[in-house]
Design a protein around this motif. Structure first.
Motif, PDB file in Angstrom:
ATOM      1  N   LEU A   1       2.337  -0.609   3.373  1.00 20.02           N
ATOM      2  CA  LEU A   1       1.740  -0.065   3.076  1.00 20.02           C
ATOM      3  C   LEU A   1       1.514  -0.109   1.448  1.00 20.02           C
ATOM      4  N   ASP A   2       2.295  -1.061   1.059  1.00 20.94           N
ATOM      5  CA  ASP A   2       2.344  -1.677  -0.487  1.00 20.94           C
ATOM      6  C   ASP A   2       1.113  -2.053  -0.477  1.00 20.94           C
TER       7      ASP A   2
ATOM      8  N   PHE B   1       1.912   7.625   6.361  1.00 22.04           N
ATOM      9  CA  PHE B   1       0.932   6.487   6.707  1.00 22.04           C
ATOM     10  C   PHE B   1       1.390   5.844   8.012  1.00 22.04           C
TER      11      PHE B   1
ATOM     12  N   ALA C   1      -2.683   6.032   1.405  1.00 28.92           N
ATOM     13  CA  ALA C   1      -1.892   5.274  -0.029  1.00 28.92           C
ATOM     14  C   ALA C   1      -2.428   5.611  -1.052  1.00 28.92           C
ATOM     15  N   ASN C   2      -2.486   7.345  -1.162  1.00 31.24           N
ATOM     16  CA  ASN C   2      -2.431   7.725  -2.813  1.00 31.24           C
ATOM     17  C   ASN C   2      -0.671   8.864  -1.577  1.00 31.24           C
ATOM     18  N   GLY C   3      -0.216   8.927  -0.783  1.00 29.27           N
ATOM     19  CA  GLY C   3       0.995   9.994  -0.034  1.00 29.27           C
ATOM     20  C   GLY C   3       0.824  11.415   0.240  1.00 29.27           C
TER      21      GLY C   3
ATOM     22  N   GLY D   1      -7.452   5.898   1.642  1.00 33.54           N
ATOM     23  CA  GLY D   1      -7.139   7.108   0.126  1.00 33.54           C
ATOM     24  C   GLY D   1      -6.148   8.036   0.455  1.00 33.54           C
TER      25      GLY D   1
ATOM     26  N   PHE E   1      -6.533  -1.048  -1.481  1.00 34.39           N
ATOM     27  CA  PHE E   1      -7.667   0.492  -1.809  1.00 34.39           C
ATOM     28  C   PHE E   1      -8.007   0.747  -3.099  1.00 34.39           C
ATOM     29  N   GLY E   2      -6.929   0.841  -4.079  1.00 30.07           N
ATOM     30  CA  GLY E   2      -7.340   0.653  -5.196  1.00 30.07           C
ATOM     31  C   GLY E   2      -8.673  -0.041  -5.879  1.00 30.07           C
TER      32      GLY E   2
ATOM     33  N   LYS F   1      -1.902   0.306  -0.389  1.00 25.62           N
ATOM     34  CA  LYS F   1      -2.526   0.498  -1.531  1.00 25.62           C
ATOM     35  C   LYS F   1      -2.964  -0.574  -2.875  1.00 25.62           C
ATOM     36  N   ALA F   2      -2.620  -1.587  -2.892  1.00 32.37           N
ATOM     37  CA  ALA F   2      -3.528  -2.326  -3.601  1.00 32.37           C
ATOM     38  C   ALA F   2      -4.882  -2.893  -3.635  1.00 32.37           C
TER      39      ALA F   2
END
Ligand code: ASC
Length: 151
Positions: free
Chosen positions: A127-128, A58, A52-54, A49, A134-135, A131-132
């Motif tokens: 990373l994209d 990464f 994913a949330n910066g 997370g 992870f969400g 992120k998806a």
């Protein structure tokens, strides 16, 4: 068919029907086990997370390693929600875990499916995609917490 076969089958079926609590010495052990597994799951999921949330840079290898741990841990807590483990040891599990077992199992399965997708996403090195995934995984954690974990 040998005469003993029905007895062997009956014994196997009886073993399969044993409450999950039978895997633990005491109810307290089961509660501590599931809390421990879920705590570690949160720690390793949180590391993904952060990326994913910066909040952390990464690192594709770290993402993959953590996703692998998360995937293994995601399988563990469920057997420790057996009968007789409803109370004690500061459990936050709501009675609904046992009253709505089908719904609870579906939520646990959904989370494991999302975690498997997260594992795949981590391996792409994108990373994209991480992120998806992870969400949607976090959403499956939250859905189960909303319904089955006391505040
Ligand atoms: C986490 C964590 C959870 C889930 C949940 C998602 O990082 O430890 O329990 O995400 O908060 O809403």
């Amino acid at each position: 068919m040998k005469k003993t076969t029905p007895f062997v089958l009956a014994a196997l079926l009886a073993a399969a029907a044993l409450p999950a609590a039978a895997q633990f010495q005491k109810a307290e052990d089961a509660i501590e086990y599931r809390q421990g597994a879920l705590f570690m799951l949160g720690q390793h999921f949180g590391r993904i997370g952060a990326m994913a949330n910066g909040r952390a840079p990464f690192d594709a290898k770290a993402a993959t390693d953590n996703a692998e741990v998360v995937a293994s841990l995601s399988k563990l807590p469920w057997a420790a929600f057996g009968e007789g483990t409803e109370k004690g040891h500061n459990t936050k599990a709501k009675p609904e875990v046992w009253k709505e077992q089908d719904k609870f199992k579906a939520a646990a399965t959904k989370m494991q499916e999302e975690v498997a997708k997260l594992n795949t996403a981590a391996r792409t090195g994108s990373l994209d995609q991480l992120k998806a995934a992870f969400g949607s995984t976090a959403q499956s954690c939250k859905a189960c917490h909303d319904d089955f974990r006391a505040k």
